[in-house]
Design an enzyme around this catalytic site. Structure first.
Site, mmCIF file in Angstrom:
data_model
loop_
_atom_site.group_PDB
_atom_site.id
_atom_site.type_symbol
_atom_site.label_atom_id
_atom_site.label_comp_id
_atom_site.label_asym_id
_atom_site.label_seq_id
_atom_site.Cartn_x
_atom_site.Cartn_y
_atom_site.Cartn_z
ATOM 1 N N THR A 175 114.299 -62.008 34.115
ATOM 2 C CA THR A 175 115.617 -62.452 34.204
ATOM 3 C C THR A 175 115.707 -61.884 35.863
ATOM 4 O OG1 THR A 175 116.483 -61.970 32.144
ATOM 5 C CG2 THR A 175 118.071 -61.635 33.937
ATOM 6 N N ARG A 203 120.980 -68.084 20.427
ATOM 7 C CA ARG A 203 120.812 -66.745 20.906
ATOM 8 C C ARG A 203 121.520 -66.704 22.338
ATOM 9 N NH1 ARG A 203 118.638 -63.241 24.890
ATOM 10 N NH2 ARG A 203 118.501 -61.144 24.213
ATOM 11 N N GLY A 205 121.833 -63.346 25.091
ATOM 12 C CA GLY A 205 121.908 -61.981 25.623
ATOM 13 C C GLY A 205 122.850 -61.418 26.358
ATOM 14 N N ASP A 206 122.736 -60.508 27.307
ATOM 15 C CA ASP A 206 123.648 -59.752 27.886
ATOM 16 C C ASP A 206 123.762 -60.411 29.142
ATOM 17 O OD1 ASP A 206 121.043 -58.964 28.608
ATOM 18 O OD2 ASP A 206 122.193 -57.487 29.908
ATOM 19 N N THR A 226 119.042 -56.101 33.707
ATOM 20 C CA THR A 226 117.838 -56.642 32.899
ATOM 21 C C THR A 226 117.187 -55.958 31.721
ATOM 22 O OG1 THR A 226 115.745 -57.654 33.227
ATOM 23 C CG2 THR A 226 116.326 -55.952 34.618
ATOM 24 N N GLY A 227 116.930 -56.663 30.830
ATOM 25 C CA GLY A 227 116.340 -55.759 29.589
ATOM 26 C C GLY A 227 116.560 -56.431 28.269
ATOM 27 N N GLY A 229 118.411 -57.548 25.947
ATOM 28 C CA GLY A 229 119.828 -57.968 25.874
ATOM 29 C C GLY A 229 120.752 -57.341 24.845
HETATM 30 N N1 ASP Z 1 118.548 -59.420 29.459
HETATM 31 C C1 ASP Z 1 117.939 -60.742 29.125
HETATM 32 C C2 ASP Z 1 118.395 -61.273 27.877
HETATM 33 O O1 ASP Z 1 118.275 -60.528 26.721
HETATM 34 C C3 ASP Z 1 116.522 -60.714 29.282
HETATM 35 C C4 ASP Z 1 115.848 -60.021 30.357
HETATM 36 O O2 ASP Z 1 116.657 -59.356 31.134
HETATM 37 O O3 ASP Z 1 114.875 -60.260 30.670
HETATM 38 O O4 ASP Z 1 118.395 -62.516 27.501
#
Ligand code: ASP
Length: 307
Positions: A175, A203, A205-206, A226-227, A229
């Protein structure tokens, strides 16, 4: 006012021994190019908002990262992207989720903020709005990437879905996002993602959720996350950093460390964030093996990958 910009290209299991010197050089130069684009805008007295949008657009156009071109495949073999942007001057924000066929999702998020009268548009409706705004389209072929395709094929006929970070870095990961402070001391943040490989059921995410993946407030800071989510959503991570500064007078670095290393880690979440405050202080914090990241202010610049 001191200008500053920090960006990320995803956090996760990024290990030096698994990366060839050529791959590493490609990542570093992509991060640096994006950094310079944003910083130049700030130097020219442009807004933090313009700087984060341009930086994220550049990262979206780079197939190395899981956003825009380079987005991962969904269970249906399509690409559904999420993005958000927030302006710390007045807390205005725009976000889009589960959008297909848009070249630069972050710019669509900005159009939502400035022209829709809403904050968050999803799916077909967001796409109809994109058409109305004549937002640059892109067909499925534009988003095709061989490495992403192989990632998807490996789990396609299973119930698994996979965060980009949990796979070994090869040609693409992450991301993208940025946070900046301009010459007026205004802050802004933006985040963009393709989400998770083989994701189903719409789905989200955050990344497109204001307060979780992105937040900006001149009184405190601008944050892009990022991470994993699901954990960032539950931890309302970006807003939590801002809250610690606003209500408990934490300094930026303290707030970011508390949120990532204590609260997110306790929840079981992995990832990181980049943040910039109205004085141009920057913080880049993560609890994973690595995070593609870069930052620059008038004192100098850093481009880094590993812990
Ligand atoms: N945070 C993002 C999600 O969960 C994914 C990512 O940061 O790589 O969609």
């Amino acid at each position: 006012m001191p200008i500053a910009i920090a960006l990320h290209g995803g956090a996760g299991t990024i290990i030096r021994s698994e990366m060839s010197p050529e791959q590493e050089a490609r990542y570093r130069s992509a991060l640096q190019e994006a950094l310079h684009i944003g910083f130049y805008i700030l130097q020219q007295n442009g807004s933090a908002l313009d700087a984060v949008e341009a930086t994220v657009r550049h990262l979206e156009d780079c197939p190395l990262f899981n956003a825009g071109k380079g987005s991962v495949f969904t269970a249906e073999g399509t690409h559904e992207m999420d993005a958000s942007i927030m302006d710390g001057r007045n807390l205005s924000a725009g976000a889009i989720a589960s959008v297909k066929g848009v070249k630069n999702p972050v710019s669509l998020a900005r159009m939502v903020m400035e022209h829709s009268g809403h904050v968050f548009l999803a799916g077909e409706g967001a796409l109809a709005f994109a058409r109305k705004m004549q937002c640059d389209p892109a067909d499925e072929a534009y988003f095709f990437d061989q490495f992403r395709y192989e990632q998807w094929q490996a789990i396609r006929h299973t119930d698994r879905f996979q965060l980009d970070h949990t796979v070994k870095p090869k040609d693409s990961l992450g991301t993208v996002g940025a946070a900046a402070c301009d010459q007026q001391g205004h802050v802004a943040a933006a985040t963009s993602t393709g989400g998770m490989t083989n994701k189903r059921w719409g789905r989200i995410g955050d990344s497109p959720v204001i307060g979780s993946g992105t937040y900006a407030n001149n009184r405190t800071c601008a944050v892009s996350c990022t991470g994993s989510g699901e954990y960032f959503l539950r931890g309302v991570v970006a807003y939590d950093v801002s809250c610690l500064m606003e209500y408990k007078n934490y300094r930026l670095e303290e707030a970011c460390r508390e949120v990532v290393h204590t609260r997110l880690t306790a929840l079981g979440g992995d990832g990181g964030l980049v943040a910039v405050d109205g004085q141009g202080q920057m913080s880049l914090v993560f609890n994973t093996e690595g995070m593609y990241r870069a930052c620059k202010d008038t004192e100098g610049e850093t481009v880094d990958i590993y812990r």
